[in-house]
Design a protein around this motif. Structure first.
Motif, PDB file in Angstrom:
ATOM      1  N   THR A  87       6.581  35.933  -1.895  1.00  0.00           N
ATOM      2  CA  THR A  87       6.680  36.305  -3.316  1.00  0.00           C
ATOM      3  C   THR A  87       6.302  35.168  -4.256  1.00  0.00           C
ATOM      4  OG1 THR A  87       9.045  35.711  -3.368  1.00  0.00           O
ATOM      5  CG2 THR A  87       8.485  38.008  -2.826  1.00  0.00           C
ATOM      6  N   GLY A  88       5.854  34.045  -3.711  1.00  0.00           N
ATOM      7  CA  GLY A  88       5.397  32.954  -4.548  1.00  0.00           C
ATOM      8  C   GLY A  88       6.493  32.090  -5.134  1.00  0.00           C
ATOM      9  N   HIS A  89       7.651  32.043  -4.481  1.00  0.00           N
ATOM     10  CA  HIS A  89       8.779  31.248  -4.976  1.00  0.00           C
ATOM     11  C   HIS A  89       9.163  30.160  -3.986  1.00  0.00           C
ATOM     12  CE1 HIS A  89       9.452  34.037  -8.293  1.00  0.00           C
ATOM     13  NE2 HIS A  89       9.440  35.044  -7.440  1.00  0.00           N
ATOM     14  N   ASN A  90       8.222  29.707  -3.169  1.00  0.00           N
ATOM     15  CA  ASN A  90       8.591  28.823  -2.071  1.00  0.00           C
ATOM     16  C   ASN A  90       8.855  27.384  -2.492  1.00  0.00           C
ATOM     17  OD1 ASN A  90       5.767  29.056  -2.537  1.00  0.00           O
ATOM     18  ND2 ASN A  90       5.336  27.915  -0.673  1.00  0.00           N
ATOM     19  N   SER A  91       8.895  27.103  -3.801  1.00  0.00           N
ATOM     20  CA  SER A  91       9.317  25.774  -4.251  1.00  0.00           C
ATOM     21  C   SER A  91      10.839  25.665  -4.357  1.00  0.00           C
ATOM     22  CB  SER A  91       8.700  25.453  -5.613  1.00  0.00           C
ATOM     23  OG  SER A  91       9.153  26.374  -6.598  1.00  0.00           O
ATOM     24  N   ILE A  92      11.545  26.780  -4.212  1.00  0.00           N
ATOM     25  CA  ILE A  92      13.007  26.789  -4.329  1.00  0.00           C
ATOM     26  C   ILE A  92      13.630  26.239  -3.046  1.00  0.00           C
ATOM     27  CG2 ILE A  92      15.049  28.211  -4.743  1.00  0.00           C
ATOM     28  CD1 ILE A  92      13.128  28.114  -7.106  1.00  0.00           C
ATOM     29  N   PRO A  93      14.490  25.222  -3.135  1.00  0.00           N
ATOM     30  CA  PRO A  93      15.123  24.695  -1.913  1.00  0.00           C
ATOM     31  C   PRO A  93      16.120  25.678  -1.317  1.00  0.00           C
ATOM     32  CG  PRO A  93      15.995  23.599  -3.874  1.00  0.00           C
ATOM     33  CD  PRO A  93      14.855  24.453  -4.342  1.00  0.00           C
ATOM     34  N   VAL A  94      16.125  25.746   0.000  1.00  0.00           N
ATOM     35  CA  VAL A  94      17.058  26.587   0.751  1.00  0.00           C
ATOM     36  C   VAL A  94      17.875  25.679   1.651  1.00  0.00           C
ATOM     37  CG1 VAL A  94      17.282  28.447   2.444  1.00  0.00           C
ATOM     38  CG2 VAL A  94      15.510  28.576   0.666  1.00  0.00           C
ATOM     39  N   VAL A  95      19.194  25.903   1.662  1.00  0.00           N
ATOM     40  CA  VAL A  95      20.108  25.015   2.383  1.00  0.00           C
ATOM     41  C   VAL A  95      21.037  25.862   3.242  1.00  0.00           C
ATOM     42  CG1 VAL A  95      21.741  23.118   2.146  1.00  0.00           C
ATOM     43  CG2 VAL A  95      20.040  23.494   0.361  1.00  0.00           C
ATOM     44  N   ARG A  96      21.209  25.457   4.485  1.00  0.00           N
ATOM     45  CA  ARG A  96      22.088  26.190   5.396  1.00  0.00           C
ATOM     46  C   ARG A  96      23.545  25.790   5.176  1.00  0.00           C
ATOM     47  NH1 ARG A  96      19.242  25.002  11.058  1.00  0.00           N
ATOM     48  NH2 ARG A  96      19.275  22.941  10.087  1.00  0.00           N
ATOM     49  N   GLY A  97      24.422  26.793   5.229  1.00  0.00           N
ATOM     50  CA  GLY A  97      25.844  26.566   5.049  1.00  0.00           C
ATOM     51  C   GLY A  97      26.650  26.951   6.274  1.00  0.00           C
ATOM     52  N   ALA A  98      27.771  27.606   6.040  1.00  0.00           N
ATOM     53  CA  ALA A  98      28.727  27.896   7.106  1.00  0.00           C
ATOM     54  C   ALA A  98      28.207  28.969   8.057  1.00  0.00           C
ATOM     55  CB  ALA A  98      30.057  28.335   6.501  1.00  0.00           C
ATOM     56  N   VAL A  99      28.431  28.751   9.343  1.00  0.00           N
ATOM     57  CA  VAL A  99      28.082  29.735  10.372  1.00  0.00           C
ATOM     58  C   VAL A  99      29.231  30.705  10.597  1.00  0.00           C
ATOM     59  CG1 VAL A  99      27.448  30.035  12.801  1.00  0.00           C
ATOM     60  CG2 VAL A  99      26.521  28.112  11.497  1.00  0.00           C
ATOM     61  N   LEU A 100      30.462  30.228  10.497  1.00  0.00           N
ATOM     62  CA  LEU A 100      31.649  31.035  10.809  1.00  0.00           C
ATOM     63  C   LEU A 100      32.616  31.034   9.626  1.00  0.00           C
ATOM     64  CD1 LEU A 100      32.305  29.642  14.393  1.00  0.00           C
ATOM     65  CD2 LEU A 100      31.203  31.815  13.820  1.00  0.00           C
ATOM     66  N   PRO A 101      33.425  32.086   9.493  1.00  0.00           N
ATOM     67  CA  PRO A 101      34.495  32.071   8.494  1.00  0.00           C
ATOM     68  C   PRO A 101      35.497  30.954   8.776  1.00  0.00           C
ATOM     69  CG  PRO A 101      34.146  34.293   9.368  1.00  0.00           C
ATOM     70  CD  PRO A 101      33.372  33.347  10.243  1.00  0.00           C
ATOM     71  N   LEU A 102      36.323  30.636   7.796  1.00  0.00           N
ATOM     72  CA  LEU A 102      37.297  29.555   7.953  1.00  0.00           C
ATOM     73  C   LEU A 102      38.328  29.873   9.027  1.00  0.00           C
ATOM     74  CD1 LEU A 102      37.984  28.584   4.218  1.00  0.00           C
ATOM     75  CD2 LEU A 102      36.368  27.533   5.827  1.00  0.00           C
ATOM     76  N   VAL A 103      38.820  31.110   9.067  1.00  0.00           N
ATOM     77  CA  VAL A 103      39.890  31.473  10.006  1.00  0.00           C
ATOM     78  C   VAL A 103      39.547  32.721  10.803  1.00  0.00           C
ATOM     79  CG1 VAL A 103      42.314  32.168  10.215  1.00  0.00           C
ATOM     80  CG2 VAL A 103      41.673  30.384   8.566  1.00  0.00           C
ATOM     81  N   ARG A 104      39.151  33.798  10.139  1.00  0.00           N
ATOM     82  CA  ARG A 104      38.867  35.046  10.841  1.00  0.00           C
ATOM     83  C   ARG A 104      37.807  34.805  11.926  1.00  0.00           C
ATOM     84  NH1 ARG A 104      39.246  40.514  10.062  1.00  0.00           N
ATOM     85  NH2 ARG A 104      39.824  40.533   7.840  1.00  0.00           N
ATOM     86  N   ASN A 105      37.996  35.459  13.086  1.00  0.00           N
ATOM     87  CA  ASN A 105      36.983  35.368  14.127  1.00  0.00           C
ATOM     88  C   ASN A 105      36.730  36.742  14.728  1.00  0.00           C
ATOM     89  OD1 ASN A 105      38.753  35.784  16.524  1.00  0.00           O
ATOM     90  ND2 ASN A 105      39.616  33.800  15.920  1.00  0.00           N
ATOM     91  N   GLU A 106      35.637  36.840  15.461  1.00  0.00           N
ATOM     92  CA  GLU A 106      35.214  38.149  15.979  1.00  0.00           C
ATOM     93  C   GLU A 106      36.205  38.705  16.997  1.00  0.00           C
ATOM     94  OE1 GLU A 106      31.379  40.311  18.147  1.00  0.00           O
ATOM     95  OE2 GLU A 106      31.301  38.162  17.639  1.00  0.00           O
ATOM     96  N   GLN A 107      36.716  37.875  17.885  1.00  0.00           N
ATOM     97  CA  GLN A 107      37.613  38.360  18.928  1.00  0.00           C
ATOM     98  C   GLN A 107      38.868  38.983  18.335  1.00  0.00           C
ATOM     99  OE1 GLN A 107      38.963  35.312  21.632  1.00  0.00           O
ATOM    100  NE2 GLN A 107      39.807  36.772  23.106  1.00  0.00           N
ATOM    101  N   GLN A 108      39.498  38.291  17.401  1.00  0.00           N
ATOM    102  CA  GLN A 108      40.702  38.835  16.772  1.00  0.00           C
ATOM    103  C   GLN A 108      40.388  40.072  15.949  1.00  0.00           C
ATOM    104  OE1 GLN A 108      42.193  35.456  14.612  1.00  0.00           O
ATOM    105  NE2 GLN A 108      43.212  34.565  16.405  1.00  0.00           N
ATOM    106  N   THR A 109      39.204  40.112  15.341  1.00  0.00           N
ATOM    107  CA  THR A 109      38.820  41.278  14.546  1.00  0.00           C
ATOM    108  C   THR A 109      38.615  42.491  15.439  1.00  0.00           C
ATOM    109  OG1 THR A 109      37.807  39.860  12.869  1.00  0.00           O
ATOM    110  CG2 THR A 109      37.113  42.166  12.913  1.00  0.00           C
ATOM    111  N   ARG A 110      37.994  42.308  16.602  1.00  0.00           N
ATOM    112  CA  ARG A 110      37.827  43.420  17.547  1.00  0.00           C
ATOM    113  C   ARG A 110      39.186  43.950  18.006  1.00  0.00           C
ATOM    114  NH1 ARG A 110      32.533  45.081  17.066  1.00  0.00           N
ATOM    115  NH2 ARG A 110      31.080  43.369  17.468  1.00  0.00           N
TER     116      ARG A 110
END
Length: 368
Positions: A87-110
């Motif tokens: 889309t012609g906006h590739n000058s905008i910086p992109v930064v990676r953040g959190a991979v997982l929630p702070l406390v909630r996890n998939e096993q407990q959610t299942r």
């Protein structure tokens, strides 16, 4: 007329001419925004919401931080980088953040699903029911696996910095001038608040796509009227963010989002345009969805889109029972004495105005 009066008039005239020249020649200062997004893709609500802010002529996007939510962080990052390229906006910086929630996890959610009932939308964890908007949950895979990208891999790379410190750095570089646009789970924002206690107060405010009070909808994702995915996916992060010292908190709630569909008429109008942004949407955003994040973005640009707000003190249930992650809200007269903050919760909208604003921005041809 005396010589003194003539000099005073001349000075006044010069000042007037300078002021007029400034109005004519000096562009209005752009509104600064940092986007924090769970950018699943290609196309769809997450990517289109970012395009709203990228296409707006009076908005300057300082950067985009990615957080796991609708999909995993790393695949979201690649989809977002590729969207910016296409889309012609590739000058905008992109930064990676959190991979997982702070406390909630998939096993407990299942396990909680087995005890308390299935959740309609699990985001990155996938594998549950489809929503009425037509967007099926993704097939489950690991957080660092990248499924095939139909739009192609990006050539650009994310910055070598973590999201929380990038957010802090940008806000401190522009104190009291930056709005935080949070359209995914609030993990990155909570980390920034926790690292820098002054972070929230140094912004202009935060707008969040989050919270649910009493939506009128048959969408199974909102069968529990207090359930909303972004708060639910990382309740502890939402709790931290909602209690931070923001100058202003605005929330695009489920209540108003379910009134904003992406219609075939809107897609047809966008598809007639040959701008890069319109071509991207025509190619990759053909699924009928609710415009959760796009409404948040358009309403921040044009506040007249929102026709009804409710002022409420808002928090998130952290009890780890059946209502874990649900929205808590109180009117002013009934708020608890626990540090809850006032939230301007959006409840209704001028739908034609919103739809026109969105289509106009997606087909806008003027260079940024």
């Amino acid at each position: 007329m005396t010589r003194c009066a003539t000099i005073q008039m001349t000075e006044k005239t010069l000042l007037t001419l300078v002021a007029l020249a400034c109005v004519t020649m000096c562009p209005a200062q752009k509104r600064l925004v940092l986007i924090d997004q769970d950018g699943s893709g290609p196309g769809g609500s997450d990517q289109m919401a970012m395009l709203v802010l990228l296409q707006a002529p009076d908005v300057q996007v300082l950067g985009i931080t990615m957080v796991t939510g609708d999909a995993w962080r790393d695949e979201e990052t690649l989809h977002t980088l590729r969207m910016l390229e296409l889309t012609g906006h590739n000058s905008i910086p992109v930064v990676r953040g959190a991979v997982l929630p702070l406390v909630r996890n998939e096993q407990q959610t299942r396990l909680a699903e087995a005890l308390d009932g299935t959740v309609a939308w699990l985001g990155a964890w996938g594998g549950a029911a489809a929503t009425t908007a037509g967007a099926a949950n993704p097939e489950p895979h690991g957080p660092y696996e990248i499924p095939p990208m139909p739009e192609g891999l990006p050539a650009t790379k994310p910055l070598d910095e973590d999201a929380a410190h990038f957010l802090i750095r940008q806000v401190r570089a522009h104190p009291h001038d930056v709005t935080i646009f949070a359209a995914g789970p609030l993990t990155n924002i909570a980390l920034a608040v926790s690292i820098d206690p002054e972070f929230a107060a140094l912004t202009k405010g935060i707008v969040v796509m989050g919270g649910s009070l009493s939506p009128q909808t048959d969408d199974p994702e909102s069968a529990d009227p207090r359930h909303e995915f972004n708060f639910w996916f990382d309740p502890e992060a939402a709790h931290i963010v909602l209690r931070a010292d923001w100058p202003r908190i605005e929330a695009t709630t489920v209540d108003v989002s379910v009134k904003a569909p992406f219609t075939q008429q809107m897609l047809d109008a966008i598809s007639k345009s040959q701008t890069p942004t319109a071509r991207y949407i025509a190619a990759w955003s053909r699924r009928r969805t609710l415009m959760w994040d796009e409404l948040e973005a358009c309403a921040w640009i044009d506040s007249a889109i929102i026709t009804k707000e409710v002022d409420a003190y808002m928090d998130v249930d952290l009890s780890h029972g059946p209502s874990y992650g649900d929205t808590l809200a109180w009117p002013v007269a009934l708020k608890p004495a626990t540090g809850v903050r006032l939230v301007h919760a959006q409840m209704d909208l001028d739908l034609p105005r919103f739809q026109k604003e969105f289509v106009d921005l997606m087909t806008r041809t003027e260079a940024r």
